[in-house]
Design an enzyme around this catalytic site. Structure first.
Site, PDB file in Angstrom:
ATOM      1  N   THR A 155      -2.213  11.265   6.337  1.00 18.98           N
ATOM      2  CA  THR A 155      -0.862  11.184   5.791  1.00 18.98           C
ATOM      3  C   THR A 155      -0.964  11.194   4.260  1.00 18.98           C
ATOM      4  O   THR A 155      -1.888  10.610   3.701  1.00 18.98           O
ATOM      5  CB  THR A 155      -0.187   9.890   6.281  1.00 18.98           C
ATOM      6  OG1 THR A 155      -0.211   9.906   7.713  1.00 18.98           O
ATOM      7  CG2 THR A 155       1.248   9.773   5.816  1.00 18.98           C
ATOM      8  N   LYS A 167       2.127 -13.518  19.509  1.00 22.11           N
ATOM      9  CA  LYS A 167       2.172 -14.227  20.797  1.00 22.11           C
ATOM     10  C   LYS A 167       2.973 -15.519  20.660  1.00 22.11           C
ATOM     11  O   LYS A 167       3.859 -15.812  21.466  1.00 22.11           O
ATOM     12  CB  LYS A 167       0.724 -14.533  21.216  1.00 22.11           C
ATOM     13  CG  LYS A 167       0.584 -15.336  22.480  1.00 22.11           C
ATOM     14  CD  LYS A 167      -0.878 -15.664  22.725  1.00 22.11           C
ATOM     15  CE  LYS A 167      -0.998 -16.805  23.731  1.00 22.11           C
ATOM     16  NZ  LYS A 167      -2.372 -17.300  23.823  1.00 22.11           N
ATOM     17  N   TYR A 223     -14.891   1.302   9.565  1.00 23.94           N
ATOM     18  CA  TYR A 223     -13.464   1.618   9.717  1.00 23.94           C
ATOM     19  C   TYR A 223     -13.168   2.030  11.165  1.00 23.94           C
ATOM     20  O   TYR A 223     -12.287   1.458  11.823  1.00 23.94           O
ATOM     21  CB  TYR A 223     -13.107   2.750   8.756  1.00 23.94           C
ATOM     22  CG  TYR A 223     -11.643   3.142   8.722  1.00 23.94           C
ATOM     23  CD1 TYR A 223     -10.696   2.310   8.130  1.00 23.94           C
ATOM     24  CD2 TYR A 223     -11.207   4.358   9.248  1.00 23.94           C
ATOM     25  CE1 TYR A 223      -9.357   2.683   8.067  1.00 23.94           C
ATOM     26  CE2 TYR A 223      -9.873   4.742   9.184  1.00 23.94           C
ATOM     27  CZ  TYR A 223      -8.953   3.907   8.594  1.00 23.94           C
ATOM     28  OH  TYR A 223      -7.628   4.274   8.532  1.00 23.94           O
ATOM     29  N   THR A 281      -6.211  -2.572  -2.176  1.00 27.46           N
ATOM     30  CA  THR A 281      -5.960  -1.168  -2.552  1.00 27.46           C
ATOM     31  C   THR A 281      -4.481  -0.915  -2.845  1.00 27.46           C
ATOM     32  O   THR A 281      -4.125   0.153  -3.328  1.00 27.46           O
ATOM     33  CB  THR A 281      -6.402  -0.195  -1.427  1.00 27.46           C
ATOM     34  OG1 THR A 281      -5.814  -0.640  -0.192  1.00 27.46           O
ATOM     35  CG2 THR A 281      -7.902  -0.164  -1.286  1.00 27.46           C
ATOM     36  N   GLY A 296      -2.110 -13.221  17.424  1.00 26.76           N
ATOM     37  CA  GLY A 296      -1.891 -14.637  17.735  1.00 26.76           C
ATOM     38  C   GLY A 296      -0.513 -15.078  17.274  1.00 26.76           C
ATOM     39  O   GLY A 296       0.209 -15.794  17.984  1.00 26.76           O
ATOM     40  N   LYS A 301     -13.816  -7.086   9.120  1.00 29.35           N
ATOM     41  CA  LYS A 301     -13.080  -8.357   9.251  1.00 29.35           C
ATOM     42  C   LYS A 301     -11.569  -8.120   9.139  1.00 29.35           C
ATOM     43  O   LYS A 301     -10.779  -8.722   9.855  1.00 29.35           O
ATOM     44  CB  LYS A 301     -13.507  -9.329   8.142  1.00 29.35           C
ATOM     45  CG  LYS A 301     -14.859  -9.962   8.368  1.00 29.35           C
ATOM     46  CD  LYS A 301     -15.090 -10.996   7.277  1.00 29.35           C
ATOM     47  CE  LYS A 301     -16.415 -11.696   7.436  1.00 29.35           C
ATOM     48  NZ  LYS A 301     -16.734 -12.543   6.279  1.00 29.35           N
ATOM     49  N   THR A 302     -11.188  -7.245   8.226  1.00 25.69           N
ATOM     50  CA  THR A 302      -9.750  -6.981   8.042  1.00 25.69           C
ATOM     51  C   THR A 302      -9.149  -6.403   9.319  1.00 25.69           C
ATOM     52  O   THR A 302      -8.092  -6.850   9.776  1.00 25.69           O
ATOM     53  CB  THR A 302      -9.522  -6.043   6.838  1.00 25.69           C
ATOM     54  OG1 THR A 302      -9.969  -6.716   5.669  1.00 25.69           O
ATOM     55  CG2 THR A 302      -8.072  -5.659   6.687  1.00 25.69           C
ATOM     56  N   ASN A 332      -3.040  -8.442   0.097  1.00 26.64           N
ATOM     57  CA  ASN A 332      -3.987  -9.077  -0.839  1.00 26.64           C
ATOM     58  C   ASN A 332      -4.261  -8.173  -2.044  1.00 26.64           C
ATOM     59  O   ASN A 332      -5.104  -8.487  -2.874  1.00 26.64           O
ATOM     60  CB  ASN A 332      -5.306  -9.447  -0.134  1.00 26.64           C
ATOM     61  CG  ASN A 332      -6.135  -8.223   0.223  1.00 26.64           C
ATOM     62  OD1 ASN A 332      -5.663  -7.091   0.120  1.00 26.64           O
ATOM     63  ND2 ASN A 332      -7.371  -8.439   0.639  1.00 26.64           N
ATOM     64  N   GLY A 350       0.831  -1.214   0.000  1.00 23.67           N
ATOM     65  CA  GLY A 350       0.000   0.000   0.000  1.00 23.67           C
ATOM     66  C   GLY A 350       0.857   1.252   0.000  1.00 23.67           C
ATOM     67  O   GLY A 350       2.089   1.190  -0.081  1.00 23.67           O
TER      68      GLY A 350
HETATM   69  P1  NAD Z   1      -3.569   1.741   1.474  1.00 18.65           P
HETATM   70  O1  NAD Z   1      -4.967   1.436   1.110  1.00 18.65           O
HETATM   71  O2  NAD Z   1      -2.677   2.329   0.439  1.00 18.65           O
HETATM   72  O3  NAD Z   1      -2.837   0.456   2.060  1.00 18.65           O
HETATM   73  C1  NAD Z   1      -3.488  -0.596   2.697  1.00 18.65           C
HETATM   74  C2  NAD Z   1      -2.868  -1.901   2.216  1.00 18.65           C
HETATM   75  O4  NAD Z   1      -3.507  -3.000   2.903  1.00 18.65           O
HETATM   76  C3  NAD Z   1      -3.079  -2.133   0.721  1.00 18.65           C
HETATM   77  O5  NAD Z   1      -1.879  -2.566   0.128  1.00 18.65           O
HETATM   78  C4  NAD Z   1      -4.151  -3.219   0.681  1.00 18.65           C
HETATM   79  O6  NAD Z   1      -4.096  -3.994  -0.491  1.00 18.65           O
HETATM   80  C5  NAD Z   1      -3.832  -4.007   1.945  1.00 18.65           C
HETATM   81  N1  NAD Z   1      -4.975  -4.756   2.453  1.00 18.65           N
HETATM   82  C6  NAD Z   1      -6.249  -4.318   2.622  1.00 18.65           C
HETATM   83  N2  NAD Z   1      -7.015  -5.314   3.121  1.00 18.65           N
HETATM   84  C7  NAD Z   1      -6.199  -6.398   3.261  1.00 18.65           C
HETATM   85  C8  NAD Z   1      -6.406  -7.726   3.710  1.00 18.65           C
HETATM   86  N3  NAD Z   1      -7.604  -8.138   4.121  1.00 18.65           N
HETATM   87  N4  NAD Z   1      -5.348  -8.566   3.726  1.00 18.65           N
HETATM   88  C9  NAD Z   1      -4.125  -8.162   3.311  1.00 18.65           C
HETATM   89  N5  NAD Z   1      -3.874  -6.913   2.854  1.00 18.65           N
HETATM   90  C10 NAD Z   1      -4.903  -6.046   2.836  1.00 18.65           C
HETATM   91  O7  NAD Z   1      -3.654   2.705   2.747  1.00 18.65           O
HETATM   92  P2  NAD Z   1      -2.500   3.433   3.584  1.00 18.65           P
HETATM   93  O8  NAD Z   1      -2.813   4.862   3.570  1.00 18.65           O
HETATM   94  O9  NAD Z   1      -1.160   2.977   3.155  1.00 18.65           O
HETATM   95  O10 NAD Z   1      -2.832   2.901   5.053  1.00 18.65           O
HETATM   96  C11 NAD Z   1      -2.057   1.905   5.681  1.00 18.65           C
HETATM   97  C12 NAD Z   1      -2.536   1.718   7.115  1.00 18.65           C
HETATM   98  O11 NAD Z   1      -2.394   2.941   7.832  1.00 18.65           O
HETATM   99  C13 NAD Z   1      -4.012   1.326   7.214  1.00 18.65           C
HETATM  100  O12 NAD Z   1      -4.160   0.395   8.253  1.00 18.65           O
HETATM  101  C14 NAD Z   1      -4.689   2.625   7.579  1.00 18.65           C
HETATM  102  O13 NAD Z   1      -5.880   2.397   8.315  1.00 18.65           O
HETATM  103  C15 NAD Z   1      -3.620   3.307   8.423  1.00 18.65           C
HETATM  104  N6  NAD Z   1      -3.807   4.752   8.421  1.00 18.65           N
HETATM  105  C16 NAD Z   1      -3.536   5.494   7.303  1.00 18.65           C
HETATM  106  C17 NAD Z   1      -3.746   6.864   7.319  1.00 18.65           C
HETATM  107  C18 NAD Z   1      -3.461   7.738   6.124  1.00 18.65           C
HETATM  108  O14 NAD Z   1      -3.737   8.929   6.173  1.00 18.65           O
HETATM  109  N7  NAD Z   1      -2.888   7.245   5.047  1.00 18.65           N
HETATM  110  C19 NAD Z   1      -4.238   7.479   8.478  1.00 18.65           C
HETATM  111  C20 NAD Z   1      -4.528   6.686   9.584  1.00 18.65           C
HETATM  112  C21 NAD Z   1      -4.289   5.328   9.553  1.00 18.65           C
END
Ligand code: NAD
Ligand code: UDP
Length: 312
Positions: free
Chosen positions: A174, A104, A144, A36, A101, A90-91, A33, A11
């Site tokens: 971010t 741990k 979310y 996104t 898990g 679920k994610t 997976n 991501g």
């Molecule tokens: P993003 O969507 O670019 O990255 C998320 C990644 O998780 C993607 O590569 C996606 O394919 C993968 N993914 C999603 N569901 C999945 C699953 N079930 N199994 C395996 N992989 C899965 O978003 P991001 O901005 O890079 O965010 C990364 C993390 O940081 C997230 O957990 C998000 O909630 C958290 N976050 C981001 C921000 C922001 O502003 N970018 C702010 C707060 C929190």
């Protein structure tokens, strides 16, 4: 050399984290997976023999031997996490259970990418970690927000019951290179619209605020958090306290792209938070960290990235 698992490694944030941890001499495994994320975000790392890619869904159990886990897997943009709310929950929840898990069992340290969304539409401003938040549990953002809140609870419970070494980072908005051009988040939307000469779509009247953090600052912050002594679990806010209205952001993007785009006003999505700004006293004290990159500087770098990506 540490062996580090990054869920969501393909991501936007995950790809920067893979890059940094590899450059610091670690072995890095990206688990994703590709919901996104994209292989194109990490293709430049594939020649590195210390980098591995695993296609896997965090909602399913997974076993590996690593020293540290960064749990980032979860769609982060409202349009993507609302596309299939059940899957988003679920994610966050099953993903946290599976990764905790694993941590741990193998005694790994684990960091959770939590979010400022745990504060919902905050009634306290700026938001300190002690604020419990103001979240609509049945609104369109709840899959979310509540998923991430439940994940925080799981982290704390695994720590207290099973002594798992945890770190919770509450990440604020971010932005930076490798955001998906159609990701729907405000910084990428505005830049792509401005570069294509399309209307800049402000939702609502643009008076709502956000505090934007450049991705390099975030990566520094979460790595520092991972390196803190085991007694420091968080949650810790990791964000840039410089606060801007969405209208100010639109005007800056128009200025820095030199675009002729006009601003249009569209309906404000339900439960869109009216204000958001981190109180980062805790991060300053415990991590000796604060963001260095001003919005103007980060926007210029991000605009350059999108110009190349969109071949403009
Ligand atoms: P993003 O969507 O670019 O990255 C998320 C990644 O998780 C993607 O590569 C996606 O394919 C993968 N993914 C999603 N569901 C999945 C699953 N079930 N199994 C395996 N992989 C899965 O978003 P991001 O901005 O890079 O965010 C990364 C993390 O940081 C997230 O957990 C998000 O909630 C958290 N976050 C981001 C921000 C922001 O502003 N970018 C702010 C707060 C929190
Ligand atoms: N926003 C906007 N136009 C867009 C995309 C988003 O005005 O094209 C607004 C959105 O309504 C919100 C803010 O920008 O008030 C930040 O939205 P984003 O989706 O980036 O993140 P979040 O709401 O999760 O902070």
């Amino acid at each position: 050399m540490k062996r580090i698992l990054i869920t969501g490694g393909a991501g936007f944030i995950g790809s920067h984290l893979c890059e940094r941890l590899l450059s610091e001499g670690n072995e890095v495994i990206s688990l994703d997976n590709y919901f996104t994320g994209a292989k194109s975000n990490i293709v430049h790392l594939l020649d590195n023999p210390y980098f591995e890619l695993i296609r896997h869904d965090v909602t399913m159990p997974f076993f590996i031997e690593v020293d540290e886990i960064y749990n980032l897997a979860c769609p982060a943009s409202p349009i993507h996490y609302q596309y299939n709310g059940i899957k988003t929950i679920k994610t966050s929840v099953m993903g946290a259970i599976n990764m905790l898990g694993l941590a741990k069992r193998i005694k790994a340290k684990i960091l959770q990418a939590s979010t400022s969304e745990v504060y919902g539409d905050p009634k306290i401003h700026p938001q300190p970690e002690t604020y419990w938040g103001h979240v609509n549990p049945i609104g369109p953002r709840s899959c979310y927000d509540e998923g991430k809140r439940c994940a925080e609870s799981l982290f704390i419970n695994y720590h207290e019951q099973n002594n798992v070494r945890i770190k919770i980072a509450r990440i604020f908005n971010t932005y930076g290179p490798r955001m998906h051009p159609n990701d729907g988040r405000v910084v990428s939307n505005f830049i792509v619209q401005a570069l294509n000469g399309k209307n800049i779509t402000i939702y609502g009247d643009g008076s709502q605020t956000r505090s934007f953090q450049y991705v390099d600052d975030l990566i520094n912050g979460i790595i520092k958090l991972m390196e803190t002594p085991d007694s420091i679990t968080g949650p810790i806010n990791v964000g840039n306290p410089d606060e801007f209205s969405i209208k100010e952001l639109a005007e800056k993007v128009i200025e820095f792209t030199g675009s002729k785009s006009k601003i249009t006003f569209e309906p404000l999505p339900t439960d869109d938070p009216t204000q958001r700004k981190p109180d980062i006293s805790k991060a300053k004290e415990l991590l000796k960290w604060e963001p260095k990159i001003k919005l103007e500087e980060g926007l210029v770098k991000t605009i350059e990235y999108f110009k190349k990506t969109l071949s403009l």
